[in-house]
Design an enzyme around this catalytic site. Structure first.
Site, PDB file in Angstrom:
ATOM      1  N   GLU A 233       1.045  -0.981   0.155  1.00  0.00           N
ATOM      2  CA  GLU A 233       0.001  -0.027  -0.013  1.00  0.00           C
ATOM      3  C   GLU A 233       0.918   1.199   0.024  1.00  0.00           C
ATOM      4  O   GLU A 233       1.392   1.420   1.141  1.00  0.00           O
ATOM      5  CB  GLU A 233      -0.860  -0.030   1.434  1.00  0.00           C
ATOM      6  CG  GLU A 233      -1.827  -1.263   1.267  1.00  0.00           C
ATOM      7  CD  GLU A 233      -3.119  -0.714   0.591  1.00  0.00           C
ATOM      8  OE1 GLU A 233      -3.197   0.416  -0.191  1.00  0.00           O
ATOM      9  OE2 GLU A 233      -3.872  -1.736   0.256  1.00  0.00           O
TER      10      GLU A 233
ATOM     11  N   CYS B  71      -2.048   9.476   2.425  1.00  0.00           N
ATOM     12  CA  CYS B  71      -1.722   8.833   0.988  1.00  0.00           C
ATOM     13  C   CYS B  71      -3.082   9.041  -0.124  1.00  0.00           C
ATOM     14  O   CYS B  71      -2.638   9.032  -1.215  1.00  0.00           O
ATOM     15  CB  CYS B  71      -1.796   7.247   1.438  1.00  0.00           C
ATOM     16  SG  CYS B  71      -2.907   6.635   2.122  1.00  0.00           S
TER      17      CYS B  71
HETATM   18  P1  NAD Z   1       8.517   4.964   4.303  1.00  0.00           P
HETATM   19  O1  NAD Z   1       8.467   4.293   2.888  1.00  0.00           O
HETATM   20  O2  NAD Z   1       9.668   5.787   4.571  1.00  0.00           O
HETATM   21  O3  NAD Z   1       8.348   3.840   5.697  1.00  0.00           O
HETATM   22  C1  NAD Z   1       7.487   2.909   5.864  1.00  0.00           C
HETATM   23  C2  NAD Z   1       7.835   1.784   6.760  1.00  0.00           C
HETATM   24  O4  NAD Z   1       8.800   1.142   6.062  1.00  0.00           O
HETATM   25  C3  NAD Z   1       8.550   2.293   7.873  1.00  0.00           C
HETATM   26  O5  NAD Z   1       7.942   1.480   8.947  1.00  0.00           O
HETATM   27  C4  NAD Z   1       9.929   2.224   7.991  1.00  0.00           C
HETATM   28  O6  NAD Z   1      10.766   1.912   9.034  1.00  0.00           O
HETATM   29  C5  NAD Z   1       9.925   0.894   6.848  1.00  0.00           C
HETATM   30  N1  NAD Z   1      11.201   0.854   6.434  1.00  0.00           N
HETATM   31  C6  NAD Z   1      11.969   1.840   5.571  1.00  0.00           C
HETATM   32  N2  NAD Z   1      13.086   0.952   4.891  1.00  0.00           N
HETATM   33  C7  NAD Z   1      12.964  -0.112   4.996  1.00  0.00           C
HETATM   34  C8  NAD Z   1      13.347  -1.293   4.389  1.00  0.00           C
HETATM   35  N3  NAD Z   1      14.407  -1.354   3.736  1.00  0.00           N
HETATM   36  N4  NAD Z   1      12.777  -2.440   4.748  1.00  0.00           N
HETATM   37  C9  NAD Z   1      11.574  -2.730   5.362  1.00  0.00           C
HETATM   38  N5  NAD Z   1      11.119  -1.805   6.031  1.00  0.00           N
HETATM   39  C10 NAD Z   1      11.643  -0.486   5.869  1.00  0.00           C
HETATM   40  O7  NAD Z   1       7.196   5.642   4.516  1.00  0.00           O
HETATM   41  P2  NAD Z   1       6.571   6.530   5.618  1.00  0.00           P
HETATM   42  O8  NAD Z   1       7.250   7.865   5.372  1.00  0.00           O
HETATM   43  O9  NAD Z   1       6.606   5.886   7.076  1.00  0.00           O
HETATM   44  O10 NAD Z   1       4.893   6.868   5.105  1.00  0.00           O
HETATM   45  C11 NAD Z   1       4.664   7.658   4.248  1.00  0.00           C
HETATM   46  C12 NAD Z   1       4.429   7.035   3.042  1.00  0.00           C
HETATM   47  O11 NAD Z   1       3.080   5.977   3.174  1.00  0.00           O
HETATM   48  C13 NAD Z   1       3.628   7.871   1.594  1.00  0.00           C
HETATM   49  O12 NAD Z   1       4.178   7.695   0.656  1.00  0.00           O
HETATM   50  C14 NAD Z   1       2.099   7.732   1.805  1.00  0.00           C
HETATM   51  O13 NAD Z   1       1.465   7.782   0.714  1.00  0.00           O
HETATM   52  C15 NAD Z   1       2.265   5.975   2.204  1.00  0.00           C
HETATM   53  N6  NAD Z   1       0.896   5.560   2.972  1.00  0.00           N
HETATM   54  C16 NAD Z   1       0.315   4.921   2.208  1.00  0.00           C
HETATM   55  C17 NAD Z   1      -1.181   4.327   2.628  1.00  0.00           C
HETATM   56  C18 NAD Z   1      -1.732   3.468   1.807  1.00  0.00           C
HETATM   57  O14 NAD Z   1      -2.664   2.808   2.329  1.00  0.00           O
HETATM   58  N7  NAD Z   1      -1.809   3.310   0.495  1.00  0.00           N
HETATM   59  C19 NAD Z   1      -1.435   4.584   3.927  1.00  0.00           C
HETATM   60  C20 NAD Z   1      -0.614   5.482   4.365  1.00  0.00           C
HETATM   61  C21 NAD Z   1       0.559   5.890   3.935  1.00  0.00           C
END
Ligand code: NAD
Length: 503
Positions: free
Chosen positions: A246, A280
């Site tokens: 997502e 998002c």
């Molecule tokens: P992010 O991608 O920076 O981090 C998401 C998660 O991934 C965090 O828990 C982070 O610690 C983890 N992570 C980071 N690197 C990783 C790796 N190499 N391996 C595994 N896990 C890792 O995103 P964010 O800044 O926390 O969230 C914002 C983003 O999320 C935006 O793009 C937003 O649109 C999206 N989002 C999507 C939805 C949806 O339902 N489609 C909902 C909420 C947020």
């Protein structure tokens, strides 16, 4: 003889990390950095509990999940306070997020038994001697990796539905919202002590998430940015661990000439500026037909200028949660203005530290980052289009396809326009209408990811179908035996072929 000094062990990484108040930078608490061994231990504990959980009658799982829901409802004030402290969002927004979560958990708990139980399917006349059934079995343990922007509602779309489907869950919340993640598991253990450990939380940043993706869980449910999703997918590929992704959005709103402009302006401002634009499925692009474009812009600006961003209790929305995001927002505004866009409200000066005041832009060329990349800030682009056909074309031109909205005088025309869009979820005459309907699946395509949470499809995401046939009697011609005479097989082939040539 040469002597080599043994290589020094790699320096140990930090064992804790701090969560901070985004408004002040003040440390809220220290949390453990969980490494691969801790993650493996959490998965093992969850797997043990999941074996017992999956073996329970569906009614008992439902009752346990509803007890957890009641516990979360009882703790709503405390959990909302944690969410507000860690994300910087106003308390009322955190409470709304929790209310939506309760509605979804309730739905998943009440519907899983009926939707996933074994059911008969028609065998068809070729296999009339078999009775056929289909059941959806839990996968085992789901690794859930969550974001910070809706740190309860978003991961619970996976956690609640995965548990309802009979799985265990190991949850790695965002490093910005670790206490919120821990609060969910604490409430679960308090409500369902006999299944303690079924939902386990591990904390840390990317490396902890990577360890979870590598840990041998049966599926990873990731929510976050498309860049991170690609890295998680590469890790999952090594072990063929399935992934639900997502990711981000660049949601468009289409406004037709006969739309209620007050309703549209209201929804656009709330959808674009709410949660400081860090949603998002937030509104980032508006395509309004030329006849009403100017008037719509006027009404949007009228509402945007009343908003008060900041940390106060009366703030419309809070600061940016991630310190670096304000710079992304500034770059999008700067590049749009340099490319000839007009700022109807705000501009680059609206970015002050990590608080960003509302920005309304128009005339933004379609190749600007403000229209091609996720801005994730309180900025909305309202561009004029010739007609709704052009609006549909431009809305669909994005590499993201998560949510969208249509404002239109006729509900029927609105629904027809919705059906032409690529987005995974569309609201007509509202924004984010789908978020509060638990029976509706949510998810996108392209850079918005793949797979679905919520609804029946969300439950099915955390199951594997198992098909079973039971032979009831011997078939007149047994096609699965070497002993059946060739002539009998040939007659069967002729019969089936003849039938399919006629129908
Ligand atoms: P992010 O991608 O920076 O981090 C998401 C998660 O991934 C965090 O828990 C982070 O610690 C983890 N992570 C980071 N690197 C990783 C790796 N190499 N391996 C595994 N896990 C890792 O995103 P964010 O800044 O926390 O969230 C914002 C983003 O999320 C935006 O793009 C937003 O649109 C999206 N989002 C999507 C939805 C949806 O339902 N489609 C909902 C909420 C947020």
């Amino acid at each position: 003889m040469t002597h080599t000094t043994p290589a020094a062990p790699p320096p140990a990484g930090p064992t804790t990390f701090a969560s901070r108040d985004p408004a002040t930078g003040r440390v809220l608490a220290d949390h453990p950095v969980h490494g691969p061994d801790d993650v493996a231990d959490a998965v093992r504990r969850s797997r043990e509990a999941a074996g017992r959980w999956a073996a329970l009658p569906a009614a008992e799982r439902r009752s346990a999940l509803l007890t957890w829901k009641r516990e979360l409802a009882a703790r709503l004030d405390a959990v909302a306070a944690t969410v507000a402290a860690e994300t910087g969002k106003p308390r009322a927004d955190a409470e709304l997020e929790l209310l939506l979560t309760l509605v979804h958990l309730d739905w998943a708990a009440r519907h899983a038994g009926r939707l996933l139980r074994r059911r008969r399917v028609r065998s068809g006349w070729l296999a009339a001697n078999q009775s056929a059934t289909l059941v959806h079995r839990p996968l085992g343990v789901i690794g859930v990796i969550g974001p910070w922007n809706y740190p309860v509602y978003t991961p619970m779309g996976s956690i609640g539905y995965a548990l309802a489907a009979g799985n265990g869950v190991v949850f790695k919340p965002s490093e910005y919202t670790p206490a919120t993640g821990a609060a969910l598991a604490e409430a679960f253990d308090a409500a369902v002590p006999e299944s303690a450990g079924l939902l386990t939380v591990v904390t840390g940043a990317g490396p902890t998430g990577e360890a979870l993706a590598r840990s041998g869980v049966d599926k990873v449910a990731f929510t976050g940015s498309p860049g991170t999703a690609r890295r998680v997918m590469a890790v999952c590929a090594e072990s063929l661990t399935p992934l639900l992704a997502e990711c981000g959005g660049k949601d468009a709103v289409i406004v037709a000439a006969d739309a209620d402009l007050d309703a549209a302006a209201d929804a656009v401002v709330w959808g674009a500026m709410g949660n400081a634009g860090q949603t998002c499925a937030g509104v980032e692009r508006v395509y309004a037909v030329r006849e009403i474009h100017e008037e719509l812009c006027r009404r949007i600006v009228e509402r945007a200028r009343d908003l008060r961003p900041g940390a106060g209790s009366d703030a419309s929305y809070g600061p940016m949660t991630m310190p670096g995001q304000a710079e992304v927002v500034r770059r999008h505004i700067t590049e749009a203005l340099a490319a000839g866009a007009e700022a109807l409200w705000g501009g680059t000066d609206s970015v002050a530290g990590n608080v960003v005041a509302p920005v309304v832009l128009t005339g933004v060329p379609e190749d600007c980052p403000a229209l091609t990349e996720e801005t994730f800030g309180p900025v909305v682009v309202v561009n004029a289009v010739t007609d709704v056909d052009e609006a549909v074309r431009l809305a669909d031109a994005s590499r993201y396809a998560l949510g969208a909205a249509v404002f239109c005088g006729s509900r029927r025309t609105g629904a027809a326009l919705a059906a032409r869009l690529r987005a995974g979820a569309v609201s007509v005459n509202s924004v984010l209408g789908f978020a509060a309907v638990p029976a509706l699946p949510f998810g996108g395509s392209g850079d918005s990811g793949f797979g679905r949470v919520h609804g029946a499809e969300g439950l099915l995401s955390f199951t594997a179908p198992q098909s079973v046939t039971v032979r009831r009697f011997a078939a007149p011609v047994d096609l699965t035996s070497f002993r059946t005479p060739a002539a009998a097989k040939a007659r069967a082939v002729a019969l089936v072929r003849g039938l399919h040539r006629r129908r």
